[in-house]
Design an enzyme around this catalytic site. Structure first.
Site, PDB file in Angstrom:
ATOM      1  N   ARG A   1      16.320  40.741  15.205  1.00 17.23           N
ATOM      2  CA  ARG A   1      15.503  39.265  15.148  1.00 17.23           C
ATOM      3  C   ARG A   1      16.437  38.231  15.032  1.00 17.23           C
ATOM      4  O   ARG A   1      17.553  38.434  14.493  1.00 17.23           O
ATOM      5  CB  ARG A   1      14.647  39.470  14.104  1.00 17.23           C
ATOM      6  CG  ARG A   1      14.009  40.667  13.992  1.00 17.23           C
ATOM      7  CD  ARG A   1      12.829  40.801  12.825  1.00 17.23           C
ATOM      8  NE  ARG A   1      11.979  41.814  12.754  1.00 17.23           N
ATOM      9  CZ  ARG A   1      12.060  43.063  12.370  1.00 17.23           C
ATOM     10  NH1 ARG A   1      13.285  43.315  11.785  1.00 17.23           N
ATOM     11  NH2 ARG A   1      11.265  44.060  12.258  1.00 17.23           N
TER      12      ARG A   1
ATOM     13  N   ARG B   1      14.529  41.391  22.135  1.00 19.45           N
ATOM     14  CA  ARG B   1      14.514  42.476  21.351  1.00 19.45           C
ATOM     15  C   ARG B   1      13.669  43.502  21.706  1.00 19.45           C
ATOM     16  O   ARG B   1      13.885  44.806  21.938  1.00 19.45           O
ATOM     17  CB  ARG B   1      13.794  41.998  19.844  1.00 19.45           C
ATOM     18  CG  ARG B   1      13.540  43.189  18.884  1.00 19.45           C
ATOM     19  CD  ARG B   1      12.970  42.529  17.587  1.00 19.45           C
ATOM     20  NE  ARG B   1      12.277  43.377  16.772  1.00 19.45           N
ATOM     21  CZ  ARG B   1      12.714  44.338  15.959  1.00 19.45           C
ATOM     22  NH1 ARG B   1      14.111  44.330  15.742  1.00 19.45           N
ATOM     23  NH2 ARG B   1      11.981  45.033  15.008  1.00 19.45           N
TER      24      ARG B   1
ATOM     25  N   HIS C   1      11.847  49.561  11.205  1.00 24.88           N
ATOM     26  CA  HIS C   1      10.558  50.024  11.045  1.00 24.88           C
ATOM     27  C   HIS C   1      10.246  51.187  10.110  1.00 24.88           C
ATOM     28  O   HIS C   1      10.894  52.118  10.230  1.00 24.88           O
ATOM     29  CB  HIS C   1       9.703  50.141  12.135  1.00 24.88           C
ATOM     30  CG  HIS C   1       9.459  48.543  13.273  1.00 24.88           C
ATOM     31  ND1 HIS C   1       8.666  48.730  14.232  1.00 24.88           N
ATOM     32  CD2 HIS C   1       9.645  47.296  12.787  1.00 24.88           C
ATOM     33  CE1 HIS C   1       8.534  47.539  14.896  1.00 24.88           C
ATOM     34  NE2 HIS C   1       9.309  46.444  13.721  1.00 24.88           N
TER      35      HIS C   1
ATOM     36  N   TYR D   1       6.916  52.389  22.544  1.00 27.48           N
ATOM     37  CA  TYR D   1       8.028  52.433  23.400  1.00 27.48           C
ATOM     38  C   TYR D   1       8.302  53.686  24.415  1.00 27.48           C
ATOM     39  O   TYR D   1       8.410  53.926  25.578  1.00 27.48           O
ATOM     40  CB  TYR D   1       9.270  51.862  22.850  1.00 27.48           C
ATOM     41  CG  TYR D   1       9.265  50.449  22.443  1.00 27.48           C
ATOM     42  CD1 TYR D   1       9.331  49.347  23.432  1.00 27.48           C
ATOM     43  CD2 TYR D   1       9.212  50.042  21.270  1.00 27.48           C
ATOM     44  CE1 TYR D   1       9.469  48.236  23.147  1.00 27.48           C
ATOM     45  CE2 TYR D   1       9.276  48.757  20.770  1.00 27.48           C
ATOM     46  CZ  TYR D   1       9.247  47.780  21.881  1.00 27.48           C
ATOM     47  OH  TYR D   1       9.328  46.410  21.593  1.00 27.48           O
TER      48      TYR D   1
ATOM     49  N   HIS E   1      12.585  36.328  21.350  1.00 25.10           N
ATOM     50  CA  HIS E   1      12.050  37.520  20.621  1.00 25.10           C
ATOM     51  C   HIS E   1      11.967  38.519  21.595  1.00 25.10           C
ATOM     52  O   HIS E   1      11.840  39.703  21.204  1.00 25.10           O
ATOM     53  CB  HIS E   1      10.907  37.455  19.899  1.00 25.10           C
ATOM     54  CG  HIS E   1      10.737  38.260  18.997  1.00 25.10           C
ATOM     55  ND1 HIS E   1      11.342  38.853  17.581  1.00 25.10           N
ATOM     56  CD2 HIS E   1       9.761  39.488  19.083  1.00 25.10           C
ATOM     57  CE1 HIS E   1      10.759  39.644  17.188  1.00 25.10           C
ATOM     58  NE2 HIS E   1       9.739  40.238  17.642  1.00 25.10           N
TER      59      HIS E   1
END
Length: 380
Positions: free
Chosen positions: A205, A314, A337, A346, A311
């Site tokens: 990030r 990412r 995460h 994903y 962002h």
């Protein structure tokens, strides 16, 4: 004077001079509390019986406890959250001030019923001044605060029971192609070329990238270790703190192809010494989100990628990692995460582009009409 009829040894129902009926209950300590006034005796009886059942089950909450206003309780709730990150506290304060307190602030906790919450939520959406995503965040905050009020025994149950009201359904963000990333790098100012590469191929990030120091990089091992994140408050105050979660402290591999560009950046632009900041602003100060966003939007327009957010790099990097076969665990570590939800999303998108075979560590249940996974709500 109205007549009175005792229906239980721990409560009573009486008719008032107005013709309406009042139910009262006696606490274990012997205190008598009015439960409300009702148009019929049957309604008063039902309310009293419900209170008595709650007493027997240990779930009874004295209605007098819920007479504190939501505004007062919310202020106390926020004050007693010392571990909130400053940016999160500022966000909650803004949501309360702008979207919750104007309507719900004067309402007593005991009077925050499901219909009241439903009306507030409908008004929020109908005004059209905020997005559905912001409305969902405000609803989740309200539900969290009132959940604490239940724990504090101020109200018997949480009135936030609207199905789906706290779910964010943001549109899927764009994924840049490798060619588009190369175009961004080519057009970027020299000091920002490595920043674009790192954002894409390590999926860090902006706050994590702006907090990196030289000691966090190991170019020999081709790794970057995230130990901090920078954030900014509305007044411009820059705060350096821990990553968003425990899982945010992680070590991510750096692709060998971008090591030379990163080495050149360290030599030309990074601050000296082990604690020197890797990515700094044009004048040598901290890389600030507000100023950098202006630079980024200009760069995206020049690259004919207007609308692409920083962002989104990412998002691009995570998609590329999933396309190359990264496992759920590897994606979770890469993203910082603790939940597998985003990682599975994903992988689902990778499968939709490549095959119909599901990964061994995922068991998606697909809605045949919407093609959404019933387990994670992401499109398959």
């Amino acid at each position: 004077m109205g007549s009175s009829k005792r229906t239980r040894s721990t409560g009573s129902v009486r008719r008032l001079p107005s013709g309406k009926w009042q139910a009262r209950v006696y606490s274990p300590a012997g205190d008598r509390t009015a439960l409300g006034v009702f148009p019929t005796k049957a309604e008063a009886d039902r309310t009293l019986r419900a209170a008595l059942v709650d007493q027997m089950r240990g779930n009874y909450v004295d209605p007098r406890h819920g007479r504190v206003t939501f505004e007062s309780y919310a202020a106390s709730w926020l004050e007693h959250r010392p571990n909130l990150r400053p940016r999160t506290r500022e966000l909650y304060d803004g949501q309360l001030r702008n979207h919750l307190l104007p309507t719900l602030g004067p309402v007593e906790l005991a009077k925050l019923t499901p219909p009241v919450v439903r009306a507030w939520h409908a008004k929020l959406l109908n005004e059209g001044t905020i997005s559905v995503t912001t409305a969902a965040k405000c609803y989740r905050l309200l539900k969290t605060i009132l959940g604490t009020a239940v724990e504090d025994e101020l109200i018997p149950k949480n009135p936030c029971i609207l199905k789906g009201a706290g779910v964010e359904r943001s549109a899927e963000r764009p994924v840049a192609s490798i060619i588009e990333v190369e175009r961004l790098v080519e057009l970027a100012e020299p000091r920002f070329k490595a920043l674009v590469l790192m954002a894409t191929y390590t999926a860090l990030r902006l706050g994590e990238l702006s907090a990196l120091t030289r000691r966090n990089l190991d170019l020999d091992k081709a790794t970057v270790t995230v130990v901090a994140s920078a954030s900014e408050l509305a007044n411009g105050t820059r705060i350096l703190g821990d990553p968003k979660s425990y899982a945010g402290r992680r070590t991510v591999s750096i692709p060998a192809a971008i090591i030379p560009a990163l080495a050149d950046h360290l030599e030309q632009f990074a601050e000296p010494g082990p604690d020197g900041v890797v990515f700094v602003g044009p004048k040598g100060g901290p890389l600030r989100r507000g100023n950098f966003n202006t630079t980024w939007h200009s760069l995206a327009r020049e690259a004919e990628l207007e609308g692409l957010r920083f962002h989104d790099l990412r998002h691009t990097g995570n998609t590329l990692a999933a396309m190359t076969g990264a496992s759920t665990k590897e994606l979770m570590v890469r993203m910082g995460h603790s939940s597998a939800r985003a990682a599975l999303g994903y992988q689902h998108r990778r499968l939709a582009r490549t095959s119909t075979r599901k990964p061994a560590d995922c068991h998606p249940r697909i809605d045949p009409l919407t093609r959404n996974c019933l387990s994670c709500s992401l499109r398959y």
